[in-house]
Motif scaffolding. Structure first.
Motif: not given
Length: 704
Positions: A140-141, A144-149, A493-494
Motif C-alpha cells: 500500500p505504501r 498509494k502513489w500509483t493511485q496518486w499518479i 489514499l491509499p
RNA sequence: GCCGAUGUGGCGAAAUGGCAGACGCAACGGACUUAAAAUCCGUUGGGCUUAAACGGCCCGUGCCGGUUCGAGUCCGGCCAUCGGCACCA
C-alpha cells in the motif's frame, strides 16, 4: 563418503563475501542529503526490468540481464560513480490471483512467499543491489502513489495548443469529462471469458490473450481508458534521441502507426436510394473516408464501408437489405482470429446505394466488406483499384471499374495498373501531370477549398484500455454518484482492496470487488469503482520510486528525482536499462506515456525515462528449444550454483555469447568456465598436505 | 507481402579495416592411478610438401561483384535462417 573436494572452494568464498557485503551495506547508494553522499561523484542509474515473483522461482533467463547490469554497476562504482542499482517486485498479477481462486489463500501471502524465494536466490547469485531500495508494487505504501499518479492523469487534459498535459482547471470548454486523460467510454473491448477480464490491444497476440493463450472476443463494455493517443506524435518523435536498438524503436513506431493523409467526404447520391426520403437526405449527407493517397481520388471507382459502420443501415436499399444483413451477421460471428485467417479471399456485398466522387462527380457504388476495419481511420474507404493491391483484388472479384490515375516511370497508363508507389498523375483533371507529392498537396488544397475534405493524420494506436475485472490489482481512487464518476482526494489514499472469501471472476464482466458490498459503499449516495488497474500500472513508474523509495510525502522527492533522473550534463534518465523484447510495445510504451504526463505537469526533469536500452536474448534449453516444463529442459540456477558456485554461474551467463542473441544453455559450458576459474585460483593458491588452501610459495612479495 | 536481425571449425563463439578462429565444449594423445572417475599437460579449419619431426607452401568467414596497399569487417546484388508486423486504406 565425504563430499568431493571442490577444485575451487566457492562454498567458502561465496558466503564469506556475501556476508561482508551485507554487513557493511557496501552497495547502498546515498541520496543527496544523506550522510556519505558525495556531490562530487557523478551518478549512474543501472536498471533491470523487475520480475514478477512467480511460484516457480528464478530461471536462468532472469540472471542473464541481471548479471550484465551488475557488471556495469560494479565497474561504474570502481570508476567513481554513485551507482543506483536497485531491485523490486512487479507483484500484482494473474498467477497469484488464480492460485487464490483455487486454494482460497490470499494473494498477498503467496506474493510474500514468492518474493522471499526470489530475493534469496538473487542474493545467492551475489548481485550488488541496494536492497534498502527494494520496492513492491502490491505494498500500500507503493500503490498509494500509483493511485496518486492516476489522480494526476484523471485531473489533466491534453492541450493541443501547447501539445502538453495541463491541469484540468485550465480547460475552458463546457464538459471537462470529454477531455480528461483518464476517461470512461463504452467501446468495443477485448473480452476474455477464460480470464474473466478485458485486455488492452497490446495484450492480444493473434486474437488470443498473451497470458494463457485464451480466445478473446469483441464486445462493447463501459471501461476506463487512458488517452495515450494524445501523445502519439511525441511518443514517435522523442524516440529520436534515445540510445535504443533500432528494432525496438521501429516496433514502437509501427505500433503507433502514424499515417499522413486526408479525410474526404463522399456525398450519398440522392436518387440512388429506392426509398429515398427527405429524412434520409438530412441524416445521411456524406460518408467520410481516410486515405493516404488523396491524389488518386480520380480513380476512386467505388466505396467500401466496414460491416459495422453505423451508416450501413441508412444507405442500404430495401432490395439489398437482406443480403447486407446476412453478410453482417456472418462477419460478426467470426472471431478476430478467423477474420484475419480467412481473409486471403476478399468478400463483400453491394448496399444498392451510390456515392458521388467529389472530384469526378461520378456515381460510384457503395459496398460493405470485412477487409475494411471499423477500428481504423473512419471505417470507410474510397476504392482505388488502379493503385491499391487490396482494392484491385476486390474490384477484379466483383467486376468493378479499374482506372489508372498514376503513371509508373517508363510504363504506359494501362501498364501502370497495380502500381502503388509515387508516379505522375494522369486522367486526373486539375492535378494531371503532377508528381505524387505535389498532386497530394494540390488536391488537398482543392478539397479543402470546396469543403470536401482536409488533410489529416491517422494512427493505428488506440487509447489504452486501463481497467480490469480482477481482484489482485490497484483499486481506482474513484467513486460513482448519480451515474457520474468523481475522483477521491489525495488525502483518501491509499484505497486498499477489501478482504474477500471468493476471488473468482463473476463471469458477467462485473469485477470481483463488487462482491464486497461494505467496501463498495462509500457513502449514502456514492459507491466505489470496482474495476482494478492492469498490471502495467505499477511498472509504469517503479524506476522513479527507486530514486526515493521510502518517501511518505511524495511519489519521489524533488531533489532525489533531479539527481537520479536529471543528470545534466549527461542525457539523464535511467542510464542503462536491460530487459527482454517482450515489452517493446507494452511496458516501454506505457511507461514513456506516464513519464511524459508527469513531465508536462512539472514533476519530472526529463521527458524520457530510459536513455539507453539493451535487450537480452532468450536462453534456450540444451536441446535448443524454449525452456519449458513440457520439454523438461528447464535449468534451475540453484542447482548450478550448488555444483559450480556463483562466480562460475555468472561467468557462464556472460560467456554464452552476445547478450542480445538467443542462445542455448550448456552444462558442459558451465563446467568449462568452472575449470577456468579453478585454474585462475590455483595460480595463487595451493592445497596443503592437510587439505587447507594456502598461498602458493610461487607467489612472493617483491620489494618495491 | 513489408520491416528488422543473423550467416566464421564437429559445436558455443572471438576479432578499432591490419597474422581469421582468442576462450570454452567435444574429440584424440599423454601424465597421475593397481584401475577408473576427477584433475593436470599437449594436439586439434582444410589441403599439399616430408620416411617422420621441424619447417615451408596453397585454400578458407553463405554466394556473386565492387571499394582499398589490405575486407569476416565497408558498399551493391543475390541466397538461407530466425524474429516482428500483417487486409492499417
Amino acid at each position: 563418503m565425504s563430499e568431493r573436494r571442490k577444485a575451487y572452494p566457492f562454498d567458502q568464498i561465496d558466503p564469506k563475501w556475501q556476508a561482508i557485503w551485507e554487513d557493511r551495506q557496501l552497495f547502498h547508494a546515498p541520496n543527496p542529503g544523506e550522510k556519505n553522499f558525495d556531490p562530487a561523484k557523478p551518478k549512474f542509474f543501472v536498471l533491470d526490468m523487475f520480475p514478477y515473483p512467480s511460484g516457480a522461482g528464478l530461471h536462468v533467463g532472469h540472471p542473464e540481464g541481471y548479471t550484465a547490469t551488475d557488471i556495469t554497476a560494479r565497474y561504474k562504482r570502481l570508476h567513481g560513480f554513485n551507482v543506483l542499482h536497485p531491485m523490486g517486485w512487479d507483484a500484482f498479477g494473474l498467477p497469484a490471483e488464480q492460485y487464490a481462486i483455487r486454494t482460497g489463500q490470499h494473494p498477498a501471502i503467496t506474493t510474500r512467499e514468492n518474493i522471499a524465494k526470489f530475493k534469496s536466490q538473487l542474493k545467492r547469485i551475489g548481485f550488488s543491489y541496494d536492497w534498502q531500495r527494494e520496492v513492491n508494487t502490491t505494498d500500500p505504501r507503493y500503490y498509494k502513489w500509483t493511485q496518486w499518479i492516476f489522480l494526476k492523469i484523471y485531473n489533466s487534459w491534453f492541450n493541443p495548443e501547447t501539445q502538453k498535459a495541463e491541469p484540468i482547471s485550465t480547460y475552458r470548454g463546457d464538459d471537462p469529462d470529454k477531455v480528461r486523460l483518464a476517461y470512461v467510454a463504452e467501446v468495443p473491448v477485448n473480452w476474455c471469458p477464460d480470464l474473466g477480464t478485458v485486455l488492452a490491444n497490446e495484450e492480444i497476440v493473434d486474437g488470443k490473450s498473451e497470458v494463457g493463450g485464451f480466445p478473446v472476443e469483441r464486445r462493447p463494455m463501459r471501461q476506463w481508458m487512458l488517452r495515450i493517443t494524445a501523445y502519439a506524435d511525441r511518443l514517435i518523435n522523442e524516440l529520436e534521441g534515445l540510445d535504443w536498438p533500432e528494432s525496438i524503436k521501429l516496433l514502437q513506431r509501427n505500433w503507433i502507426g502514424r499515417s499522413q493523409g486526408a479525410i474526404i467526404e463522399f456525398k450519398v447520391a440522392q436518387d440512388s436510394n429506392s426509398h429515398t426520403s427527405d429524412e434520409v437526405k438530412l441524416t445521411c449527407p456524406a460518408i467520410a473516408v481516410f486515405t493516404t493517397r488523396p491524389d488518386t481520388i480520380y480513380g476512386a471507382t467505388y466505396m467500401v464501408l466496414a460491416p459495422e459502420h453505423p451508416l450501413v443501415d441508412q444507405v442500404t436499399t430495401e432490395k439489398r437489405r437482406g443480403d447486407v444483413q446476412n453478410y453482417r451477421v456472418q462477419v460478426s460471428s467470426k472471431s478476430d482470429l478467423e477474420r484475419t485467417d480467412l481473409s486471403k479471399e476478399k468478400s463483400g456485398v453491394f448496399t444498392g446505394a451510390f456515392a458521388l466522387n467529389p472530384a469526378t462527380d461520378e456515381k460510384i457504388p457503395i459496398w460493405i466488406a470485412d477487409y475494411v476495419l471499423m477500428g481504423y481511420g473512419t471505417g470507410a474507404i474510397m476504392g482505388v483499384p488502379g493503385h491499391d493491391e487490396r482494392d484491385l483484388e476486390f474490384a477484379r472479384k466483383f467486376d468493378l471499374t479499374v482506372m489508372p490515375v498514376v503513371q509508373a516511370p517508363g510504363k504506359t497508363a494501362e501498364e501502370s495498373i497495380g502500381f502503388v508507389d509515387d508516379g505522375i498523375a494522369i486522367h486526373s483533371a486539375i492535378i494531371d501531370g503532377l508528381p505524387t507529392p505535389q498532386a497530394k498537396r494540390k488536391i488537398i488544397g482543392w478539397l479543402q477549398e470546396k469543403g470536401f475534405g482536409r488533410s489529416n493524420v491517422n494512427y493505428k494506436l488506440r487509447d489504452w484500455l486501463f481497467s480490469r475485472q480482477r481482484y489482485w490489482g490497484e483499486p481506482f481512487p474513484v467513486v460513482w454518484e448519480d451515474g457520474k464518476h468523481r475522483a477521491l482526494e489525495e488525502t483518501e489514499l491509499p484505497v486498499i482492496p477489501p478482504a474477500l472469501e471468493d476471488y473468482k471472476p463473476t463471469g458477467t464482466g462485473e469485477p470481483p470487488l463488487a462482491k464486497a458490498r461494505d467496501w463498495v459503499r462509500y457513502s449514502d449516495k456514492a459507491g466505489r469503482e470496482t474495476n482494478t488497474m492492469p498490471q502495467w500500472a505499477g511498472s509504469c513508474w517503479y524506476y522513479l520510486r527507486f530514486c526515493d523509495p521510502q518517501n511518505n510525502e511524495r511519489f519521489v522527492g524533488e531533489e532525489a528525482e533531479r539527481y537520479w533522473m536529471g543528470g545534466s550534463p549527461a542525457p539523464g534518465g535511467v542510464d542503462l536499462y536491460i530487459g527482454g523484447t517482450e515489452h517493446a510495445v507494452l511496458h516501454l510504451l506505457y511507461a514513456r506515456f506516464w513519464h511524459k504526463v508527469l513531465f508536462d505537469l512539472g514533476y519530472l526533469s526529463k521527458p524520457e525515462p530510459f536513455q539507453r536500452l539493451v535487450n537480452q536474448g532468450i536462453i534456450l534449453g540444451e536441446d535448443n528449444r524454449k525452456m519449458s516444463k513440457r520439454w523438461g529442459n528447464v535449468i534451475d540456477p540453484d542447482d548450478v550454483i550448488d555444483e559450480y558456485g556463483a562466480d562460475a554461474f555468472r561467468c557462464y551467463e556472460m560467456f554464452m555469447g552476445p547478450l542480445e542473441q538467443m542462445k542455448p544453455w550448456s552444462m558442459r559450458g558451465v563446467e568449462g568456465v568452472a575449470r577456468f576459474l579453478a585454474r585462475v585460483w590455483r595460480l595463487i593458491m595451493r592445497e596443503s598436505q592437510t587439505g587447507e588452501w594456502e598461498v602458493s610459495p610461487a607467489v612472493q612479495d617483491i620489494e618495491p
